[in-house]
Scaffold this motif. Sequence first.
Motif, PDB file in Angstrom:
ATOM      1  N   ALA A   1       0.869  -1.184   0.000  1.00  0.00           N
ATOM      2  CA  ALA A   1       0.000   0.000   0.000  1.00  0.00           C
ATOM      3  C   ALA A   1       0.900   1.226   0.000  1.00  0.00           C
ATOM      4  CB  ALA A   1      -0.918   0.006   1.217  1.00  0.00           C
ATOM      5  N   LYS A   2       0.610   2.158  -0.881  1.00  0.00           N
ATOM      6  CA  LYS A   2       1.443   3.359  -0.997  1.00  0.00           C
ATOM      7  C   LYS A   2       0.606   4.607  -0.751  1.00  0.00           C
ATOM      8  CE  LYS A   2       4.742   1.199  -4.140  1.00  0.00           C
ATOM      9  NZ  LYS A   2       5.449   1.260  -5.436  1.00  0.00           N
ATOM     10  N   ASP A   3       1.228   5.591  -0.101  1.00  0.00           N
ATOM     11  CA  ASP A   3       0.525   6.835   0.168  1.00  0.00           C
ATOM     12  C   ASP A   3       0.497   7.687  -1.098  1.00  0.00           C
ATOM     13  OD1 ASP A   3       3.003   8.039  -0.130  1.00  0.00           O
ATOM     14  OD2 ASP A   3       3.221   8.609   1.970  1.00  0.00           O
ATOM     15  N   PRO A   4      -0.176   8.847  -1.076  1.00  0.00           N
ATOM     16  CA  PRO A   4      -0.277   9.675  -2.285  1.00  0.00           C
ATOM     17  C   PRO A   4       1.067  10.107  -2.864  1.00  0.00           C
ATOM     18  CG  PRO A   4      -1.911  10.356  -0.678  1.00  0.00           C
ATOM     19  CD  PRO A   4      -1.039   9.359   0.011  1.00  0.00           C
ATOM     20  N   GLU A   5       2.138  10.050  -2.025  1.00  0.00           N
ATOM     21  CA  GLU A   5       3.465  10.412  -2.508  1.00  0.00           C
ATOM     22  C   GLU A   5       4.229   9.223  -3.078  1.00  0.00           C
ATOM     23  OE1 GLU A   5       5.401  12.292   0.742  1.00  0.00           O
ATOM     24  OE2 GLU A   5       3.877  13.845   0.974  1.00  0.00           O
ATOM     25  N   GLY A   6       3.585   8.053  -3.067  1.00  0.00           N
ATOM     26  CA  GLY A   6       4.209   6.867  -3.636  1.00  0.00           C
ATOM     27  C   GLY A   6       5.069   6.076  -2.675  1.00  0.00           C
ATOM     28  N   ARG A   7       5.025   6.402  -1.390  1.00  0.00           N
ATOM     29  CA  ARG A   7       5.828   5.684  -0.404  1.00  0.00           C
ATOM     30  C   ARG A   7       5.069   4.473   0.125  1.00  0.00           C
ATOM     31  NH1 ARG A   7       7.674   9.724   4.175  1.00  0.00           N
ATOM     32  NH2 ARG A   7       5.398   9.974   4.259  1.00  0.00           N
ATOM     33  N   GLU A   8       5.789   3.378   0.300  1.00  0.00           N
ATOM     34  CA  GLU A   8       5.205   2.169   0.861  1.00  0.00           C
ATOM     35  C   GLU A   8       4.877   2.409   2.337  1.00  0.00           C
ATOM     36  OE1 GLU A   8       3.449  -1.179   1.174  1.00  0.00           O
ATOM     37  OE2 GLU A   8       4.433  -0.794  -0.750  1.00  0.00           O
ATOM     38  N   VAL A   9       3.629   2.132   2.732  1.00  0.00           N
ATOM     39  CA  VAL A   9       3.208   2.429   4.108  1.00  0.00           C
ATOM     40  C   VAL A   9       2.418   1.288   4.757  1.00  0.00           C
ATOM     41  CG1 VAL A   9       3.169   4.931   3.703  1.00  0.00           C
ATOM     42  CG2 VAL A   9       1.072   3.576   3.312  1.00  0.00           C
TER      43      VAL A   9
ATOM     44  N   PRO B   1      -1.907  16.198  18.574  1.00  0.00           N
ATOM     45  CA  PRO B   1      -2.580  16.844  17.439  1.00  0.00           C
ATOM     46  C   PRO B   1      -2.007  16.450  16.081  1.00  0.00           C
ATOM     47  CG  PRO B   1      -2.214  18.419  19.211  1.00  0.00           C
ATOM     48  CD  PRO B   1      -1.472  17.178  19.590  1.00  0.00           C
ATOM     49  N   ALA B   2      -0.770  15.952  16.083  1.00  0.00           N
ATOM     50  CA  ALA B   2      -0.144  15.593  14.811  1.00  0.00           C
ATOM     51  C   ALA B   2      -0.682  14.286  14.243  1.00  0.00           C
ATOM     52  CB  ALA B   2       1.372  15.481  14.993  1.00  0.00           C
ATOM     53  N   PHE B   3      -1.412  13.519  15.055  1.00  0.00           N
ATOM     54  CA  PHE B   3      -1.802  12.186  14.606  1.00  0.00           C
ATOM     55  C   PHE B   3      -2.892  12.206  13.543  1.00  0.00           C
ATOM     56  CE2 PHE B   3      -4.162   8.115  15.141  1.00  0.00           C
ATOM     57  CZ  PHE B   3      -3.164   7.286  14.665  1.00  0.00           C
ATOM     58  N   ALA B   4      -3.898  13.047  13.700  1.00  0.00           N
ATOM     59  CA  ALA B   4      -5.028  13.048  12.754  1.00  0.00           C
ATOM     60  C   ALA B   4      -4.583  13.305  11.319  1.00  0.00           C
ATOM     61  CB  ALA B   4      -6.084  14.058  13.185  1.00  0.00           C
ATOM     62  N   PRO B   5      -3.775  14.357  11.038  1.00  0.00           N
ATOM     63  CA  PRO B   5      -3.345  14.555   9.648  1.00  0.00           C
ATOM     64  C   PRO B   5      -2.427  13.442   9.141  1.00  0.00           C
ATOM     65  CG  PRO B   5      -2.296  16.150  11.108  1.00  0.00           C
ATOM     66  CD  PRO B   5      -3.367  15.483  11.903  1.00  0.00           C
TER      67      PRO B   5
ATOM     68  N   ARG C   1      -3.166  10.855   6.017  1.00  0.00           N
ATOM     69  CA  ARG C   1      -2.223  10.622   4.924  1.00  0.00           C
ATOM     70  C   ARG C   1      -1.984   9.139   4.716  1.00  0.00           C
ATOM     71  NH1 ARG C   1       3.273  13.076   6.156  1.00  0.00           N
ATOM     72  NH2 ARG C   1       4.101  10.971   6.348  1.00  0.00           N
ATOM     73  N   LEU C   2      -1.863   8.396   5.836  1.00  0.00           N
ATOM     74  CA  LEU C   2      -1.646   6.956   5.725  1.00  0.00           C
ATOM     75  C   LEU C   2      -2.873   6.243   5.163  1.00  0.00           C
ATOM     76  CD1 LEU C   2       0.221   6.210   9.070  1.00  0.00           C
ATOM     77  CD2 LEU C   2       1.206   6.348   6.796  1.00  0.00           C
TER      78      LEU C   2
ATOM     79  N   LEU D   1       9.091   6.555   9.387  1.00  0.00           N
ATOM     80  CA  LEU D   1       7.659   6.841   9.372  1.00  0.00           C
ATOM     81  C   LEU D   1       6.948   6.148  10.528  1.00  0.00           C
ATOM     82  CD1 LEU D   1       5.241   8.182   8.020  1.00  0.00           C
ATOM     83  CD2 LEU D   1       5.073   6.188   6.496  1.00  0.00           C
ATOM     84  N   LEU D   2       7.360   4.932  10.835  1.00  0.00           N
ATOM     85  CA  LEU D   2       6.756   4.223  11.959  1.00  0.00           C
ATOM     86  C   LEU D   2       7.010   4.981  13.262  1.00  0.00           C
ATOM     87  CD1 LEU D   2       5.370   1.795  13.292  1.00  0.00           C
ATOM     88  CD2 LEU D   2       7.619   0.683  13.403  1.00  0.00           C
ATOM     89  N   GLU D   3       8.249   5.420  13.456  1.00  0.00           N
ATOM     90  CA  GLU D   3       8.583   6.164  14.676  1.00  0.00           C
ATOM     91  C   GLU D   3       7.768   7.460  14.765  1.00  0.00           C
ATOM     92  OE1 GLU D   3      13.031   4.256  14.230  1.00  0.00           O
ATOM     93  OE2 GLU D   3      12.695   6.381  13.787  1.00  0.00           O
ATOM     94  N   GLU D   4       7.630   8.139  13.636  1.00  0.00           N
ATOM     95  CA  GLU D   4       6.846   9.374  13.599  1.00  0.00           C
ATOM     96  C   GLU D   4       5.377   9.096  13.923  1.00  0.00           C
ATOM     97  OE1 GLU D   4       5.499  12.876  10.401  1.00  0.00           O
ATOM     98  OE2 GLU D   4       6.784  11.210   9.761  1.00  0.00           O
ATOM     99  N   ALA D   5       4.829   8.047  13.344  1.00  0.00           N
ATOM    100  CA  ALA D   5       3.420   7.730  13.548  1.00  0.00           C
ATOM    101  C   ALA D   5       3.137   7.313  14.984  1.00  0.00           C
ATOM    102  CB  ALA D   5       2.998   6.625  12.581  1.00  0.00           C
TER     103      ALA D   5
END
Length: 281
Positions: free
Chosen positions: A22-30, A265-269, A273-274, A86-90
């Motif tokens: 599964a890839k996000d709108p930027e083409g990254r595997e997520v 607050p950063a989680f919802a956006p 995206r994910l 990305l996992l750490e950020e999420a």
Amino acid sequence: MEVHLIDGTYELFRHYYALPSAKDPEGREVAAVRGVVTSVLGMITAGATHVGVATDHVIESFRNRLWYGYKTGAGIDPALLGQFPLLEEALAAAGIAVWPMVEFEADDALAAAADVAGRDTRVDRVFICTPDKDLAQCVRGTRVVQMDRRMRTVRDEAGVIARFGVPPESIPDYLALVGDAADGYPGLPGWGAKSAAAVLARFHHLEAIPDDWRTWSVNAANPARLARTLASERQQAMLFRRLATLRTDVDVGSVDDLRWQGPTPAFAPLAARLDAVPKAP
């Protein structure tokens, strides 16, 4: 109070190979990140209150300077490796304590957190959520245990002895003798699981094993050969034990830092995206 300590590296690998791409709108595997975050939040929904996740921000650690063959990031699919940040950020955005390891390994962070939680009298039980055998050294009685979330099994101290033939404190010595292919060190020639367990069940640690096999009084195949190998390669075995011994001096904060208090607050956006994964044609 129960504490859940999660091996984020293992979980990311597990979900990467279990889930379709599964890839996000930027083409990254997520896909793997989505799977891990969903899984951890599912634990919280089911009642987990104090949760920490350790990751290997980089695969290499101080152990690579000790042994040339120690595991590296070589050969890992870039689509998997690229999901660690990305996992750490999420996870952080979701309000979950996360320890991205650079000098140390995720397993060291788990060992340190288990030690901190184990010394906190408010904690009733600590679950180290990983099947990795080196974490068996952190098990203490029935209070600090290993949980294999995929197999839905829990291993306490009696379970460690049943599985390996030695108590938790002898696990680094056991791995030094038999090796750990996943981490890239071979152990000593001729020393298998049965012989290592038989000898360590009596002597517990490498330095206590006599050079003279006739004093062992254990049921091991070809003890004379085993003794010769250990005598000639004892220094190597000590090095392998150092590789297998998890560090508990990693700064992981306190048990209170593990209490989940909701997403930031950063989680919802970030979640949006994910979730914005284009549908397959």
